[in-house]
Design a protein around this motif. Structure first.
Motif, PDB file in Angstrom:
ATOM      1  N   THR A 402       0.850  -1.183   0.000  1.00 31.36           N
ATOM      2  CA  THR A 402       0.000   0.000   0.000  1.00 31.36           C
ATOM      3  C   THR A 402       0.891   1.239   0.000  1.00 31.36           C
ATOM      4  OG1 THR A 402      -0.121  -0.051   2.418  1.00 31.36           O
ATOM      5  CG2 THR A 402      -1.896  -1.134   1.207  1.00 31.36           C
ATOM      6  N   SER A 403       0.290   2.414  -0.222  1.00 35.94           N
ATOM      7  CA  SER A 403       1.085   3.645  -0.209  1.00 35.94           C
ATOM      8  C   SER A 403       0.221   4.816   0.242  1.00 35.94           C
ATOM      9  CB  SER A 403       1.672   3.925  -1.593  1.00 35.94           C
ATOM     10  OG  SER A 403       0.669   4.349  -2.498  1.00 35.94           O
ATOM     11  N   GLU A 418      -2.024  -1.068  -3.542  1.00 37.02           N
ATOM     12  CA  GLU A 418      -1.269  -1.140  -4.787  1.00 37.02           C
ATOM     13  C   GLU A 418      -1.351  -2.531  -5.414  1.00 37.02           C
ATOM     14  OE1 GLU A 418      -0.114   1.424  -6.163  1.00 37.02           O
ATOM     15  OE2 GLU A 418       0.194   2.925  -4.604  1.00 37.02           O
ATOM     16  N   CYS A 419      -1.001  -3.553  -4.644  1.00 38.99           N
ATOM     17  CA  CYS A 419      -1.064  -4.920  -5.180  1.00 38.99           C
ATOM     18  C   CYS A 419      -0.882  -5.913  -4.047  1.00 38.99           C
ATOM     19  CB  CYS A 419       0.001  -5.148  -6.260  1.00 38.99           C
ATOM     20  SG  CYS A 419       1.691  -5.228  -5.620  1.00 38.99           S
ATOM     21  N   ASP A 459       3.784   1.760 -13.136  1.00 39.11           N
ATOM     22  CA  ASP A 459       3.026   2.176 -14.320  1.00 39.11           C
ATOM     23  C   ASP A 459       1.758   1.356 -14.502  1.00 39.11           C
ATOM     24  OD1 ASP A 459       4.856   4.166 -14.973  1.00 39.11           O
ATOM     25  OD2 ASP A 459       6.092   2.790 -16.154  1.00 39.11           O
ATOM     26  N   THR A 460       1.853   0.051 -14.254  1.00 42.25           N
ATOM     27  CA  THR A 460       0.707  -0.832 -14.472  1.00 42.25           C
ATOM     28  C   THR A 460      -0.038  -1.173 -13.189  1.00 42.25           C
ATOM     29  OG1 THR A 460       1.988  -2.878 -14.198  1.00 42.25           O
ATOM     30  CG2 THR A 460       1.943  -1.870 -16.406  1.00 42.25           C
ATOM     31  N   GLY A 461       0.633  -0.986 -12.018  1.00 41.14           N
ATOM     32  CA  GLY A 461       0.017  -1.353 -10.751  1.00 41.14           C
ATOM     33  C   GLY A 461       0.022  -2.842 -10.478  1.00 41.14           C
ATOM     34  N   GLU A 462       0.818  -3.596 -11.225  1.00 41.76           N
ATOM     35  CA  GLU A 462       0.849  -5.047 -11.063  1.00 41.76           C
ATOM     36  C   GLU A 462       2.069  -5.476 -10.263  1.00 41.76           C
ATOM     37  OE1 GLU A 462       0.723  -6.799 -14.908  1.00 41.76           O
ATOM     38  OE2 GLU A 462      -1.337  -6.196 -15.325  1.00 41.76           O
ATOM     39  N   CYS A 463       1.889  -6.540  -9.486  1.00 45.74           N
ATOM     40  CA  CYS A 463       2.994  -7.165  -8.775  1.00 45.74           C
ATOM     41  C   CYS A 463       3.532  -8.333  -9.602  1.00 45.74           C
ATOM     42  CB  CYS A 463       2.539  -7.686  -7.409  1.00 45.74           C
ATOM     43  SG  CYS A 463       2.784  -6.523  -6.060  1.00 45.74           S
TER      44      CYS A 463
END
Length: 742
Positions: A402-403, A418-419, A459-463
């Protein structure tokens, strides 16, 4: 129910070692806190249940694991102690039979000899009376998470964690059988049986990874015993997606719960007889600690009412007859301080901390003790870092990233999800930001046997997650140099499991090729090390690691070890090395500071390489808590005890030179006439005493002498002469010195 017959919810307010947890009674009708009882030594308690026979409230605690008993109306609770289970140290759920006998679960540290999931028995007036079934029920599971007693079959149903087992134990024969093989294979392969509600001959078990993210099931079993003692079990349903804590008891052939994947946590109703599930128009808003159904003595709440309260004190009430629902926070819940669980310096210069278990975030403005804020937002962050203006958190449970920014918190916004790391991960102890990526290293959850490494693509928000990058180890620390990311391994891949490897290793990831170097090519220069706990990169790019008292330096290009030195032969971790055991950070002047098990130190990396030894390594303080961050002034911050933020001024720690500078300044002001009169002797005496105490190594009386020095500056008397310039300068010097000592 309390001593006056009022319907109340008994719950634990989580505290800390410094500020013990509090048992709280909340009137369901009025939302008033009617009783609060502190439990000395206990951080909190997962198990809170009232004995239906005796009325005694049972609390199973952690922090100082014990079984506590509270009689409603009394001023204090009674610590009943611990069961006779080796290394048992953490209590979980408790339930009761029709005679008032209690059955409870718990956990213990395997490296200290805890045998595995076990159930204790307890009777008021007698104490702990033995063990139900075998000890352990299984050595493949370390947690005895959940407990439910069925009077008709005289059976205690027991759910375990880090492996799914659902034992049915007869209190007449003391024999247990495992019902888990009756469940779907995917459920069997999940993590834990976290909660059990026993109601009207049905076992309502909440099973899964306990993240309330869709990978949990409500298992409904119909159970009874035949006349010859055989347990008959029918799997009625396995409902996927049910969220914490699982189900309510059965009322009028229906149960109630909420599910993942919906906004607002909507309420669902399920018919036990027909299997029909209905989403109701009402949102329960919270994930309760427990759902219960009560009949309130109030015409506005006729018949049965579903009630639950969450960790932040929000109480949900849903009347089944009128379909009335309300969700409000209980006022006047006692304040308790949570343990600091991670630290980071924000883009605004403030020092941010995250709380243990219940979470929460606080901010402290450096050098301004009057500017503190806290928010009931966010979860338990195992690590926090600043990157590109945002603080990123690695959270337990479930391994999420998270952020947030300070401005968002002040607007009431919770940290942004975030992921999720996935791959069975639970604790992201290592975080490192590079350009458009947040790299993470993690410790596994209860059912996995390897940590993970990967990155969040901003950029994509993917882990992107790589499971087991260095075998059966967790990855607890990360740093970067050039195109490479470096990580430290820990053979304790999960919090409760025993290691599968004997030695730790380091991880090297090439960001340009996205490949991990072979472990065999990067062996540690010291055999037998179990954990590489901290890492940092110096101004020239050399990568430094701290591992069980050893300081190790690596050339980031050749991956050769350029420095190997045992700096602390007197300071070693215990039998299990936690993921947050040590931290290192590089200051603006190039100094690398570290915190290893509460010993805060600093060294010059360039000088160390030139000399071949860390000759200038200085211990700034011993006996602090974990974590380390640095502010814009070069001050270090760590945890002191459980809830206090400790500021360390490195320059002030270079004693007694700092006091000599103070004395020199004082003498200059005396010579110039800025300080004159009787105050001259008072200031000189206090400063000289501080110097003498420091030369003798006595920091406490030295601090008191500096406090007297500051007191004299703050309260000049006639006919003293003290110019404003001298007063401000001497006060700031003395406060800086004092901060370094306290």
């Amino acid at each position: 129910m309390d001593e006056n017959g009022r319907d109340v919810i008994w719950a634990m307010a989580t505290g800390s070692e410094d500020d013990p947890g509090i048992l709280v009674a909340t009137d369901i009708l009025t939302r008033e806190v009617t009783r609060s009882v502190r439990l000395p030594g206990a951080t909190g308690g997962w198990a809170v249940n009232q004995n239906p026979v005796t009325g005694t409230v049972y609390v199973g605690t952690y922090g100082a694991g014990a079984l506590w008993l509270y009689t409603p109306g009394e001023e204090e609770a009674v610590n009943a102690g611990q069961p006779d289970i080796p290394a048992w140290s953490f209590a979980y759920n408790v339930d009761f039979d029709e005679e008032g006998n209690a059955y409870g679960g718990g956990w213990g540290e395997p490296t200290d000899g805890y045998p595995g999931a076990s159930v204790y028995t307890f009777t008021e007036g007698e104490g702990f009376t033995g063990i139900l079934g075998e000890m352990p029920l299984t050595d493949e599971a370390n947690y005895t998470r959940s407990m439910g007693y069925d009077e008709a079959s005289r059976t205690v149903f027991v759910g375990t964690g880090n492996q799914v087992n659902l034992f049915a134990c007869s209190i007449d024969t003391n024999e247990c059988e495992n019902l888990a093989p009756l469940l779907d294979q995917e459920i069997q392969d999940s993590v834990q049986v976290r909660d059990i509600v026993m109601s009207q001959g049905h076992v309502l078990a909440w099973v899964g990874d306990a993240t309330s993210a869709g990978n949990d099931w409500l298992v409904v079993l119909d159970v009874e015993r035949t006349d010859d003692g055989e347990l008959q079990v029918e799997v009625v349903d396995e409902i996927r997606g049910v969220a914490h804590p699982g189900s309510s008891p059965i009322h009028d052939d229906h149960i109630y719960y909420t599910k993942a994947g919906y906004e607002g946590w909507p309420l669902f109703r399920y018919n036990i007889l027909t299997g029909e599930e209905t989403q109701l128009p009402e949102d329960v808003v919270i994930l309760a600690r427990q759902w219960d159904i009560v009949e309130l003595d109030d015409p506005q709440w006729p018949g049965a009412t579903l009630v639950g309260i969450n960790a932040y004190g929000f109480l949900t009430r849903y009347n089944i007859e009128t379909e009335t629902i309300d969700v409000e926070q209980v006022p006047d819940v006692p304040d308790v301080s949570r343990r600091i669980n991670s630290l980071a310096t924000g883009a605004d210069g403030r020092i941010y901390s995250a709380g243990y278990l219940g979470g929460g975030i606080a901010a402290e403005s450096p050098m301004r003790g009057d500017r503190q804020q806290s928010w009931q937002l966010g979860g338990q962050a195992e690590e926090m870092i600043l990157h590109d203006g945002r603080i990123y958190q690695g959270n337990y449970p479930g391994g999420t990233i998270t952020s947030f920014t300070g401005a968002e918190l002040e607007d009431g916004q919770a940290p942004r999800a975030e992921c999720t790391i996935g791959a069975g991960q639970n604790r992201p102890y290592g975080l490192h930001g590079v350009e458009d990526r947040i790299y993470f290293g993690s410790q596994a959850g209860e059912a996995a046997d390897a940590g993970a490494f990967g990155w969040l693509d901003l950029d994509t928000g993917e882990c992107h997650t790589i499971e087991g990058p260095i075998g059966h180890q967790s990855v607890d620390t990360l740093t970067g140099s050039g195109d490479r990311i470096f990580g430290g391994g820990n053979i304790f891949f999960a919090y409760t499991s025993l290691p599968l490897q004997e030695e730790a290793s380091v991880l090297v990831f090439d960001g340009s090729t996205e490949e991990i170097e072979e472990i065999e090519e990067i062996e540690l220069p010291v055999p037998g090390l179990r954990a590489v706990s901290a890492s940092a990169t110096d101004a020239e790019g050399t990568v430094w690691f701290y591992a069980e008292g050893w300081l190790l330096g690596m050339d980031p290009q050749t991956l050769e070890w350029v420095h190997t030195e045992e700096v602390f032969d007197d300071h070693k971790p215990g039998s299990r090395i936690a993921g947050n055991y040590a931290q290192m950070t590089t200051a603006f002047d190039g100094t690398i500071y570290g915190n290893a098990g509460g010993r805060v130190f600093g060294f010059d990396p360039a000088g160390t390489l030139r000399a071949g030894a860390a000759e200038d390594l200085q211990v700034l303080i011993d006996g602090a808590g974990p974590f380390l961050t640095i502010d814009a002034y070069g001050n270090l911050y760590t945890r002191d005890a459980a809830t206090t933020l400790l500021r360390i001024v490195p320059q002030a720690s270079e004693q007694p030179g700092g006091v000599e500078a103070l004395i020199s300044s004082l003498e200059g002001y005396i010579e110039s006439g800025d300080v004159a009169g009787p105050i001259t002797n008072r200031l000189t005496s206090a400063a000289t005493q501080a110097q003498q105490h420091l030369e003798a190594g006595d920091t406490t009386p030295a601090a008191r002498a500096l406090e007297r020095f500051i007191g004299h500056l703050d309260n000049p008397k006639r006919p003293d002469t003290l110019s404003e310039v001298a007063q401000q300068d001497l006060r700031e010097q003395a406060r800086t010195l004092l901060a370094g000592l306290t």
